[in-house]
Design a protein around this motif. Sequence first.
Motif, PDB file in Angstrom:
ATOM      1  N   GLU A 266      -8.398  -7.369 -11.518  1.00  0.00           N
ATOM      2  CA  GLU A 266      -7.029  -6.838 -11.570  1.00  0.00           C
ATOM      3  C   GLU A 266      -7.085  -5.313 -11.569  1.00  0.00           C
ATOM      4  O   GLU A 266      -7.788  -4.704 -12.373  1.00  0.00           O
ATOM      5  N   ARG A 267      -6.358  -4.708 -10.641  1.00  0.00           N
ATOM      6  CA  ARG A 267      -6.198  -3.252 -10.619  1.00  0.00           C
ATOM      7  C   ARG A 267      -4.767  -2.967 -11.032  1.00  0.00           C
ATOM      8  O   ARG A 267      -3.817  -3.336 -10.339  1.00  0.00           O
ATOM      9  N   THR A 268      -4.595  -2.351 -12.184  1.00  0.00           N
ATOM     10  CA  THR A 268      -3.249  -2.098 -12.706  1.00  0.00           C
ATOM     11  C   THR A 268      -2.643  -0.886 -12.004  1.00  0.00           C
ATOM     12  O   THR A 268      -3.330   0.113 -11.760  1.00  0.00           O
ATOM     13  N   PRO A 269      -1.356  -0.982 -11.675  1.00  0.00           N
ATOM     14  CA  PRO A 269      -0.707   0.147 -11.005  1.00  0.00           C
ATOM     15  C   PRO A 269      -0.499   1.305 -11.979  1.00  0.00           C
ATOM     16  O   PRO A 269      -0.362   1.107 -13.187  1.00  0.00           O
ATOM     17  N   ARG A 270      -0.504   2.482 -11.460  1.00  0.00           N
ATOM     18  CA  ARG A 270      -0.281   3.671 -12.286  1.00  0.00           C
ATOM     19  C   ARG A 270       1.201   3.723 -12.654  1.00  0.00           C
ATOM     20  O   ARG A 270       2.070   3.586 -11.805  1.00  0.00           O
ATOM     21  N   SER A 271       1.438   3.912 -13.926  1.00  0.00           N
ATOM     22  CA  SER A 271       2.836   4.009 -14.369  1.00  0.00           C
ATOM     23  C   SER A 271       3.143   5.464 -14.688  1.00  0.00           C
ATOM     24  O   SER A 271       2.275   6.233 -15.072  1.00  0.00           O
ATOM     25  N   GLY A 272       4.358   5.817 -14.503  1.00  0.00           N
ATOM     26  CA  GLY A 272       4.758   7.194 -14.781  1.00  0.00           C
ATOM     27  C   GLY A 272       6.096   7.491 -14.153  1.00  0.00           C
ATOM     28  O   GLY A 272       6.677   6.684 -13.435  1.00  0.00           O
ATOM     29  N   GLU A 273       6.576   8.667 -14.441  1.00  0.00           N
ATOM     30  CA  GLU A 273       7.894   9.063 -13.953  1.00  0.00           C
ATOM     31  C   GLU A 273       7.825   9.893 -12.685  1.00  0.00           C
ATOM     32  O   GLU A 273       8.836  10.314 -12.174  1.00  0.00           O
ATOM     33  N   GLY A 274       6.638  10.147 -12.173  1.00  0.00           N
ATOM     34  CA  GLY A 274       6.491  11.011 -11.010  1.00  0.00           C
ATOM     35  C   GLY A 274       6.985  10.361  -9.732  1.00  0.00           C
ATOM     36  O   GLY A 274       7.299   9.175  -9.671  1.00  0.00           O
ATOM     37  N   GLN A 275       7.050  11.162  -8.679  1.00  0.00           N
ATOM     38  CA  GLN A 275       7.478  10.686  -7.368  1.00  0.00           C
ATOM     39  C   GLN A 275       6.236  10.518  -6.496  1.00  0.00           C
ATOM     40  O   GLN A 275       5.422  11.422  -6.380  1.00  0.00           O
ATOM     41  N   TRP A 276       6.101   9.337  -5.891  1.00  0.00           N
ATOM     42  CA  TRP A 276       4.955   9.057  -5.027  1.00  0.00           C
ATOM     43  C   TRP A 276       5.097   9.851  -3.741  1.00  0.00           C
ATOM     44  O   TRP A 276       6.128   9.819  -3.087  1.00  0.00           O
ATOM     45  N   LEU A 277       4.037  10.548  -3.358  1.00  0.00           N
ATOM     46  CA  LEU A 277       3.987  11.242  -2.081  1.00  0.00           C
ATOM     47  C   LEU A 277       3.116  10.494  -1.083  1.00  0.00           C
ATOM     48  O   LEU A 277       3.360  10.523   0.112  1.00  0.00           O
ATOM     49  N   LEU A 278       2.090   9.824  -1.605  1.00  0.00           N
ATOM     50  CA  LEU A 278       1.199   9.027  -0.785  1.00  0.00           C
ATOM     51  C   LEU A 278       0.643   7.928  -1.678  1.00  0.00           C
ATOM     52  O   LEU A 278       0.201   8.191  -2.785  1.00  0.00           O
ATOM     53  N   ARG A 279       0.674   6.696  -1.196  1.00  0.00           N
ATOM     54  CA  ARG A 279       0.194   5.560  -1.997  1.00  0.00           C
ATOM     55  C   ARG A 279      -0.586   4.620  -1.097  1.00  0.00           C
ATOM     56  O   ARG A 279      -0.008   3.781  -0.417  1.00  0.00           O
ATOM     57  N   GLU A 280      -1.919   4.779  -1.092  1.00  0.00           N
ATOM     58  CA  GLU A 280      -2.770   3.969  -0.243  1.00  0.00           C
ATOM     59  C   GLU A 280      -3.662   3.022  -1.039  1.00  0.00           C
ATOM     60  O   GLU A 280      -4.214   2.082  -0.469  1.00  0.00           O
ATOM     61  N   ARG A 281      -3.852   3.276  -2.313  1.00  0.00           N
ATOM     62  CA  ARG A 281      -4.722   2.436  -3.124  1.00  0.00           C
ATOM     63  C   ARG A 281      -3.946   1.207  -3.591  1.00  0.00           C
ATOM     64  O   ARG A 281      -2.952   1.333  -4.296  1.00  0.00           O
ATOM     65  N   PRO A 282      -4.388   0.029  -3.202  1.00  0.00           N
ATOM     66  CA  PRO A 282      -3.648  -1.181  -3.594  1.00  0.00           C
ATOM     67  C   PRO A 282      -3.790  -1.464  -5.083  1.00  0.00           C
ATOM     68  O   PRO A 282      -4.783  -1.100  -5.712  1.00  0.00           O
ATOM     69  N   SER A 283      -2.791  -2.103  -5.627  1.00  0.00           N
ATOM     70  CA  SER A 283      -2.847  -2.540  -7.024  1.00  0.00           C
ATOM     71  C   SER A 283      -2.543  -4.029  -7.059  1.00  0.00           C
ATOM     72  O   SER A 283      -2.070  -4.606  -6.091  1.00  0.00           O
ATOM     73  N   GLY A 284      -2.850  -4.641  -8.192  1.00  0.00           N
ATOM     74  CA  GLY A 284      -2.631  -6.072  -8.340  1.00  0.00           C
ATOM     75  C   GLY A 284      -3.954  -6.815  -8.398  1.00  0.00           C
ATOM     76  O   GLY A 284      -5.013  -6.241  -8.647  1.00  0.00           O
ATOM     77  N   THR A 285      -3.894  -8.096  -8.144  1.00  0.00           N
ATOM     78  CA  THR A 285      -5.074  -8.945  -8.217  1.00  0.00           C
ATOM     79  C   THR A 285      -5.769  -8.996  -6.865  1.00  0.00           C
ATOM     80  O   THR A 285      -5.129  -9.192  -5.839  1.00  0.00           O
TER      81      THR A 285
END
Length: 142
Positions: free
Chosen positions: A67-86
Amino acid sequence: MATYWDPFQEMDRLFGSLALNTRNAPAMPMDLFREGDHYILATDLPGIDPGSIDVSCEDRTLTIRAERTPRSGEGQWLLRERPSGTVARQLTLGRGLALDQISASYADGVLTLTIPVSEEAKPRRIEVSHSASSPTAIEAGS
């Protein structure tokens, strides 16, 4: 001059350029090689919590799940290529392996499994015996 045009191939190219380019890359790339009397399976699992890694073997099917847990936070995503989940991967293991002696270690984002060859499957030399007795004569009955 004739030109071949495949509209489906063109659509794949278009959608491939728009989507993330993860179709060709497996979520859990691995290497498998034999070293002496055991196999080594190395699987890349960067960013995985070691406590979430589950390796099981049932009826010659090896399952690796993490399991790769997603990063949590209040920021705004500019680029999201790393998958999260199982992420999960299954392999069917051949006969002649000691499935009850598989060992696993996780270091630097790489899960390494050592799968030994069973004693029954290892090559062995069979001694051939010979007798030094004299040949026996066979007599015909009357």
